[in-house]
Design a protein around this motif. Structure first.
Motif, short mmCIF file in Angstrom:
data_model
loop_
_atom_site.label_atom_id
_atom_site.label_comp_id
_atom_site.label_asym_id
_atom_site.label_seq_id
_atom_site.Cartn_x
_atom_site.Cartn_y
_atom_site.Cartn_z
N SER A 1 20.21 -42.32 -14.32
CA SER A 1 21.14 -41.40 -15.01
C SER A 1 20.65 -39.95 -14.97
CB SER A 1 21.28 -41.80 -16.49
OG SER A 1 21.64 -43.13 -16.63
N SER B 1 23.85 -47.91 -9.48
CA SER B 1 24.04 -46.63 -10.15
C SER B 1 24.06 -46.76 -11.66
CB SER B 1 25.37 -46.01 -9.68
OG SER B 1 25.63 -44.82 -10.41
N SER B 2 23.19 -46.02 -12.31
CA SER B 2 23.25 -45.86 -13.75
C SER B 2 24.23 -44.73 -14.05
CB SER B 2 21.88 -45.45 -14.30
OG SER B 2 20.91 -46.39 -13.94
N GLY B 3 24.38 -44.42 -15.30
CA GLY B 3 25.18 -43.26 -15.67
C GLY B 3 26.39 -43.57 -16.54
N ALA B 4 26.73 -44.86 -16.65
CA ALA B 4 27.93 -45.18 -17.43
C ALA B 4 27.77 -44.78 -18.89
CB ALA B 4 28.23 -46.68 -17.32
N VAL B 5 26.65 -45.14 -19.47
CA VAL B 5 26.44 -44.85 -20.89
C VAL B 5 26.38 -43.34 -21.11
CG1 VAL B 5 24.85 -45.12 -22.83
CG2 VAL B 5 25.30 -47.06 -21.33
N ALA B 6 25.63 -42.65 -20.25
CA ALA B 6 25.48 -41.20 -20.42
C ALA B 6 26.84 -40.49 -20.28
CB ALA B 6 24.48 -40.65 -19.41
N ASN C 1 26.27 -51.93 -11.22
CA ASN C 1 25.69 -51.52 -12.50
C ASN C 1 25.62 -52.76 -13.38
OD1 ASN C 1 24.58 -49.95 -14.56
ND2 ASN C 1 26.42 -48.72 -14.89
N GLU C 2 24.89 -52.64 -14.47
CA GLU C 2 24.91 -53.75 -15.42
C GLU C 2 26.23 -53.74 -16.17
OE1 GLU C 2 21.44 -54.18 -17.87
OE2 GLU C 2 22.13 -56.17 -18.46
N ASP D 1 27.30 -53.49 -19.03
CA ASP D 1 26.76 -53.13 -20.36
C ASP D 1 27.71 -53.47 -21.50
OD1 ASP D 1 24.24 -51.87 -19.63
OD2 ASP D 1 25.45 -50.30 -18.72
N ASP E 1 17.22 -52.77 -17.92
CA ASP E 1 17.11 -51.48 -17.24
C ASP E 1 17.56 -51.65 -15.80
OD1 ASP E 1 14.67 -51.78 -15.33
OD2 ASP E 1 14.04 -52.66 -17.23
N ASN E 2 17.99 -50.55 -15.23
CA ASN E 2 18.57 -50.65 -13.89
C ASN E 2 17.54 -50.79 -12.78
OD1 ASN E 2 21.10 -50.64 -14.98
ND2 ASN E 2 21.89 -48.98 -13.70
N GLY F 1 17.53 -41.92 -18.90
CA GLY F 1 17.52 -43.30 -18.43
C GLY F 1 16.66 -44.17 -19.32
N THR F 2 16.45 -45.41 -18.90
CA THR F 2 15.63 -46.30 -19.71
C THR F 2 14.35 -46.72 -19.00
OG1 THR F 2 16.96 -48.11 -18.88
CG2 THR F 2 17.52 -47.29 -21.06
N1 GLU Z 1 23.33 -49.40 -17.14
C1 GLU Z 1 23.03 -48.17 -17.81
C2 GLU Z 1 24.13 -47.13 -17.52
O1 GLU Z 1 24.83 -47.21 -16.57
C3 GLU Z 1 21.71 -47.55 -17.38
C4 GLU Z 1 20.49 -48.36 -17.60
C5 GLU Z 1 19.28 -47.73 -16.88
O2 GLU Z 1 19.39 -46.63 -16.35
O3 GLU Z 1 18.22 -48.33 -16.83
O4 GLU Z 1 24.28 -46.20 -18.23
#
Ligand code: GLU
Length: 377
Positions: free
Chosen positions: A21, A56-61, A140-141, A143, A154-155, A218-219
């Motif tokens: 992220s 790809s992370s970033g969904a939560v952010a 992505n996870e 979430d 974590d991703n 990120g995590t």
């Molecule tokens: N899955 C989360 C997201 O997309 C991120 C988790 C991570 O970056 O480790 O926001």
């Protein structure tokens, strides 16, 4: 040729690139220019025959920004943020990849998808189909629905499991650090960078310190990256930890930018086959005719038409022994069907399967990639 991140990338046929992220999201928005430049790298790799899966992370952010939530949002609010943010994330990937003629395809996974074998086979088949169709899977996870018990967390770990699922030969973890150091380079002046880590020894793991968040968005920290590398390695997949703080990070790795390579001996196919051969208790047996044995020896898959009898109780994805009509063990493999279904389709032609089981499943009884033959049957 010396082993390095650059040579691993040059040799890769299928890679997973994980983007945190902190790289993708700037001021609550996708960093469109950076993503477009990365997409150019991805398109370039595909032109030279390297398939690319994006994690790809970033969904939560992104969702947090859009919904006006703070960093300290509650868990249910974070899951809500992921729901709102995931579509923004995919829009951003579409905007980045489309100019390069690439279609992104969203895959949301929970841990069950990579740990239960029947789901694993389904997820893998979808991934293969997407790559065959020329799309770029964006993983992505999930979430929004993942609870603590079924989370990857974590991703980095998700990316390692994805690499295993995709049978990738290379996992590239992009973040704001350019690899592993023998001490924390943010606090220790003169910390030494390690370009090649051949074994994940306790000393190496200790160098990574705690799983502290990188840049607060990120995590994952360095420890989760090494844990991810460990998972990838058991799947025969090498890992590169590299900086994404440059405009075209994959080109930079190819050109020799500082990074850490954790190689994996053997490669993904050998690792997968070793796992099938060694680590599972067969749940049943398929008795196959001599024609089928000859076909398997010639590198073909086992077709339902070659199956003479089905023994035991097993589900889709479970391991079964392959035995000849004379009772000799010919091999072991992961069944593409449950025992009940296999009983319905045994001895029948591929074209008859759909009418017999009521849906259009795989053509094979055991795919050749999912079996190991005895050397002397
Ligand atoms: N899955 C989360 C997201 O997309 C991120 C988790 C991570 O970056 O480790 O926001």
């Amino acid at each position: 040729m010396t082993l390095s991140a650059a040579t691993a990338l040059a040799a890769s046929r299928r890679l997973v690139v994980k983007i945190g992220s902190a790289l993708l999201v700037r001021d609550d928005r996708p960093d469109a220019a950076w993503m477009l430049a990365l997409a150019e790298d991805i398109a370039g790799l595909r032109k030279t025959g390297t398939e690319v899966v994006i994690v790809s992370s970033g969904a939560v952010a992104l969702g947090r920004g859009r919904l006006g939530l703070s960093r300290s949002a509650r868990l249910d609010e974070k899951q809500a943020a992921a729901a709102a943010g995931q579509s923004l994330l995919m829009q951003a990937w579409d905007a980045a990849l489309r100019p390069h003629g690439v279609t992104p395809a969203q895959i949301l996974l929970t841990r069950d998808d990579t740990e239960q074998r029947h789901r694993w086979l389904n997820a893998r088949a979808t991934l293969e189909a997407l790559l065959r169709l020329g799309a770029a899977p964006v993983v992505n996870e999930n979430d929004t629905v993942a609870t603590e018990e079924i989370r990857y967390g974590d991703n980095d770990r998700l990316a390692a499991r994805t690499a295993q699922l995709a049978r990738a030969d290379l996992l590239i973890l992009l973040s704001d650090v350019d690899g592993l150091y023998d001490a924390d380079p943010r606090t220790v002046a003169g910390a030494t960078h390690l370009p090649l880590v051949e074994a994940l020894t306790p000393q190496i793991m200790a160098m990574a310190g705690d799983a502290n968040p990188v840049a607060g968005v990120g995590t994952g920290g360095m420890r989760t990256k090494l844990e991810a590398a460990r998972i990838a390695r058991t799947a025969g997949c090498a890992t590169v930890i590299a900086s994404g703080l440059v405009e075209r990070p994959l080109s930079a790795i190819a050109a020799g930018a500082r990074a850490t390579l954790i190689p994996a001996p053997g490669g993904p196919v050998a690792a997968w086959k070793a796992w099938i051969a060694g680590s599972v208790e067969p749940a049943g047996r398929l008795v196959v005719d001599d024609g089928a044995v000859a076909a398997l020896r010639a590198g073909k898959s086992l077709l339902p038409s070659g199956v003479r009898a089905v023994e035991g109780r097993f589900g889709k994805g479970d391991s079964v022994l392959i035995v000849t009509t004379a009772g000799r063990r010919a091999g072991i493999g992961l069944s593409a069907w449950s025992a009940e279904e296999m009983t319905l389709i045994q001895g029948r032609q591929t074209g008859e399967i759909e009418a017999l089981v009521g849906y259009r499943g795989p053509r094979v009884a055991i795919h050749r990639d999912d079996m190991v033959l005895e050397t002397s049957a």
